[in-house]
Design an enzyme around this catalytic site. Structure first.
Site, PDB file in Angstrom:
ATOM      1  CD1 TRP A 250      42.763  41.224  39.249  1.00  0.00           C
ATOM      2  CD2 TRP A 250      44.656  41.960  38.284  1.00  0.00           C
ATOM      3  NE1 TRP A 250      42.414  42.157  38.309  1.00  0.00           N
ATOM      4  CE2 TRP A 250      43.543  42.627  37.704  1.00  0.00           C
ATOM      5  CE3 TRP A 250      45.945  42.258  37.829  1.00  0.00           C
ATOM      6  CZ2 TRP A 250      43.689  43.591  36.701  1.00  0.00           C
ATOM      7  CZ3 TRP A 250      46.085  43.211  36.826  1.00  0.00           C
ATOM      8  CH2 TRP A 250      44.969  43.860  36.280  1.00  0.00           C
TER       9      TRP A 250
ATOM     10  CD  GLU B  20      42.291  36.388  34.226  1.00  0.00           C
ATOM     11  OE1 GLU B  20      43.347  36.825  34.705  1.00  0.00           O
ATOM     12  OE2 GLU B  20      41.249  37.078  34.164  1.00  0.00           O
ATOM     13  CG  ASP B  21      42.276  39.393  30.875  1.00  0.00           C
ATOM     14  OD1 ASP B  21      43.492  39.186  31.111  1.00  0.00           O
ATOM     15  OD2 ASP B  21      41.728  40.470  31.137  1.00  0.00           O
TER      16      ASP B  21
ATOM     17  NE  ARG C 214      44.412  45.161  43.182  1.00  0.00           N
ATOM     18  CZ  ARG C 214      44.109  44.596  42.020  1.00  0.00           C
ATOM     19  NH1 ARG C 214      43.759  43.331  41.965  1.00  0.00           N
ATOM     20  NH2 ARG C 214      44.149  45.298  40.910  1.00  0.00           N
TER      21      ARG C 214
ATOM     22  CG  ASP D  35      34.855  39.762  35.585  1.00  0.00           C
ATOM     23  OD1 ASP D  35      35.064  38.546  35.465  1.00  0.00           O
ATOM     24  OD2 ASP D  35      35.747  40.627  35.454  1.00  0.00           O
TER      25      ASP D  35
ATOM     26  CG  MET E 134      33.204  47.129  37.535  1.00  0.00           C
ATOM     27  SD  MET E 134      35.008  47.142  37.535  1.00  0.00           S
ATOM     28  CE  MET E 134      35.307  48.248  38.897  1.00  0.00           C
TER      29      MET E 134
ATOM     30  CG  HIS F  63      35.173  46.152  43.475  1.00  0.00           C
ATOM     31  ND1 HIS F  63      36.323  45.429  43.591  1.00  0.00           N
ATOM     32  CD2 HIS F  63      34.845  46.122  42.154  1.00  0.00           C
ATOM     33  CE1 HIS F  63      36.675  44.968  42.390  1.00  0.00           C
ATOM     34  NE2 HIS F  63      35.804  45.380  41.512  1.00  0.00           N
TER      35      HIS F  63
ATOM     36  CG  ASP G  88      32.916  43.675  38.903  1.00  0.00           C
ATOM     37  OD1 ASP G  88      32.913  43.136  37.778  1.00  0.00           O
ATOM     38  OD2 ASP G  88      33.962  43.943  39.521  1.00  0.00           O
TER      39      ASP G  88
HETATM   40  N1  UDH Z   1      36.048  37.831  41.957  1.00  0.00           N
HETATM   41  C1  UDH Z   1      35.290  37.549  43.079  1.00  0.00           C
HETATM   42  N2  UDH Z   1      35.865  37.604  44.305  1.00  0.00           N
HETATM   43  C2  UDH Z   1      37.161  37.920  44.478  1.00  0.00           C
HETATM   44  C3  UDH Z   1      37.936  38.208  43.339  1.00  0.00           C
HETATM   45  C4  UDH Z   1      37.357  38.172  42.094  1.00  0.00           C
HETATM   46  O1  UDH Z   1      34.092  37.259  42.974  1.00  0.00           O
HETATM   47  O2  UDH Z   1      37.624  37.946  45.631  1.00  0.00           O
HETATM   48  C5  UDH Z   1      35.426  37.668  40.622  1.00  0.00           C
HETATM   49  C6  UDH Z   1      34.369  38.687  40.307  1.00  0.00           C
HETATM   50  O3  UDH Z   1      33.443  38.136  39.416  1.00  0.00           O
HETATM   51  C7  UDH Z   1      35.192  39.773  39.657  1.00  0.00           C
HETATM   52  C8  UDH Z   1      36.110  38.920  38.797  1.00  0.00           C
HETATM   53  O4  UDH Z   1      36.389  37.797  39.607  1.00  0.00           O
HETATM   54  O5  UDH Z   1      34.409  40.654  38.930  1.00  0.00           O
HETATM   55  C9  UDH Z   1      37.381  39.596  38.385  1.00  0.00           C
HETATM   56  O6  UDH Z   1      38.013  40.106  39.535  1.00  0.00           O
HETATM   57  P1  UDH Z   1      39.126  41.235  39.426  1.00  0.00           P
HETATM   58  O7  UDH Z   1      39.506  41.708  40.761  1.00  0.00           O
HETATM   59  O8  UDH Z   1      40.188  40.752  38.529  1.00  0.00           O
HETATM   60  O9  UDH Z   1      38.441  42.341  38.562  1.00  0.00           O
HETATM   61  P2  UDH Z   1      37.579  43.552  38.963  1.00  0.00           P
HETATM   62  O10 UDH Z   1      37.271  44.212  37.692  1.00  0.00           O
HETATM   63  O11 UDH Z   1      38.579  44.464  39.791  1.00  0.00           O
HETATM   64  O12 UDH Z   1      36.434  43.179  39.841  1.00  0.00           O
HETATM   65  C10 UDH Z   1      39.791  44.856  39.299  1.00  0.00           C
HETATM   66  C11 UDH Z   1      40.636  45.361  40.447  1.00  0.00           C
HETATM   67  C12 UDH Z   1      39.931  46.494  41.109  1.00  0.00           C
HETATM   68  C13 UDH Z   1      40.889  47.318  41.915  1.00  0.00           C
HETATM   69  C14 UDH Z   1      40.244  48.639  42.172  1.00  0.00           C
HETATM   70  C15 UDH Z   1      41.183  49.577  42.821  1.00  0.00           C
HETATM   71  N3  UDH Z   1      40.638  50.913  42.703  1.00  0.00           N
END
Ligand code: UDH
Length: 288
Positions: free
Chosen positions: A200, A203-204, A235, A138, A230, A233, A140
């Site tokens: 979301w 898939e993992d 959603r 990912d 991390m 950010h 982030d």
């Molecule tokens: N990703 C993108 N763009 C998007 C969505 C996902 O680049 O619009 C990529 C990115 O590499 C990300 C990964 O897909 O790190 C997984 O995205 P995710 O939204 O499943 O996971 P993440 O850990 O966030 O970034 C989880 C949800 C966060 C919600 C926070 C609410 N407080």
């Protein structure tokens, strides 16, 4: 290797030795700060040293034992990519990997599909170089210890075992999210990743099921080496939780042989060679 020694003879120097199993220049625990004032030009200045176009690198003084494509699913996270590149290039160089960074950008505004983008990254990176190992990360997530090696192991590897957002623990026992590493052979054994998890979630878990269904185990670093920070950010839009996804896990055993790398269909839009990464812009035929 033969070629290398011929070149070396020609140059009058001795051939490069293989890189040692444990890279000598590792620092251990790292201080990671996502400084808001860091600019892309700061990142370029601190990271471009010895990189080849497209974010490629080979150790200068030894022959790397691992050819690693680092594959990042991506859309609209420029700020995160900046921090990722700032920290990961120096770490990967210290780890003495022969690597390339591939950012797989989902073209358009359709529903996001992380696993399908990772499959595209596998195919497209192999068109460029004979990678034998794939780290799927990912955008982030930055490791807090450079002894967590970005390379493949005897079993598929889950690397992001202790993320700050989960209190530096696994959120649940069979978690396989964030950053994982599979060799080419391991990846092909599971027919790659599923293509049908839109939005979301889950898939993992499907990837984990594929691995265990094929009789493999997951290896992990200990929770000190496996610490990750991390970038915080909100959603994203077009990647809402999909309540249909967990239900698909009941069918993994039935679907995995026909849904994966052998059924992957996408349209390549553009390949951009930045000095710090290769951006693959791709239409993955999102349902809306
Ligand atoms: N990703 C993108 N763009 C998007 C969505 C996902 O680049 O619009 C990529 C990115 O590499 C990300 C990964 O897909 O790190 C997984 O995205 P995710 O939204 O499943 O996971 P993440 O850990 O966030 O970034 C989880 C949800 C966060 C919600 C926070 C609410 N407080």
């Amino acid at each position: 290797e033969q070629k290398q020694s011929i070149i070396s003879k020609f140059n009058g120097s001795s051939p490069l030795p293989p890189c040692p199993p444990t890279p000598p220049g590792l620092e251990g625990p790292l201080r990671i700060e996502f400084e808001w004032s860091r600019s892309m030009s700061d990142v370029r200045n601190s990271s471009r040293e010895n990189l080849q176009e497209g974010g490629r690198y080979k150790p200068l003084d030894c022959i790397a034992q691992h050819k690693v494509a680092v594959i990042i699913p991506y859309r609209n996270r420029k700020d995160h990519l900046k921090h990722w590149l700032y920290y990961l290039h120096p770490i990967l160089k210290r780890q003495q990997v022969d690597y390339g960074v591939y950012v797989i950008n989902q073209h358009g505004e359709g529903t996001f599909n992380r696993a399908k983008l990772l499959n595209v990254g596998y195919v497209e990176s192999l068109k460029e170089y004979a990678y034998d190992c794939f780290v799927f990360s990912d955008v982030d997530l930055v490791p807090m210890d450079d002894r967590n090696l970005y390379r493949c192991h005897g079993e598929p590897r889950h690397m992001a075992v202790a993320m700050d957002k989960f209190g530096f623990q696994m959120p649940y026992k069979n978690y396989f999210g964030g950053v994982v590493a599979l060799s080419r052979v391991q990846y092909m054994r599971i027919n790659g990743f599923p293509n049908n998890y839109w939005g979301w979630g889950a898939e993992d878990d499907d990837m984990h099921k594929r691995i265990t269904l094929k009789g493999m185990a997951v290896s992990r670093p200990d929770s000190r080496l496996g610490m990750y920070k991390m970038v915080r950010h909100l959603r994203d839009t077009h990647n809402e939780v999909n309540p249909q996804n967990p239900g698909q896990l009941h069918n993994t055993a039935k679907t995995m042989n026909s849904d994966g790398i052998n059924s992957l269909i996408y349209s390549l839009i553009k390949i951009e060679k930045d000095e710090l990464y290769t951006m693959i812009d791709v239409d993955i035929h999102a349902p809306n």
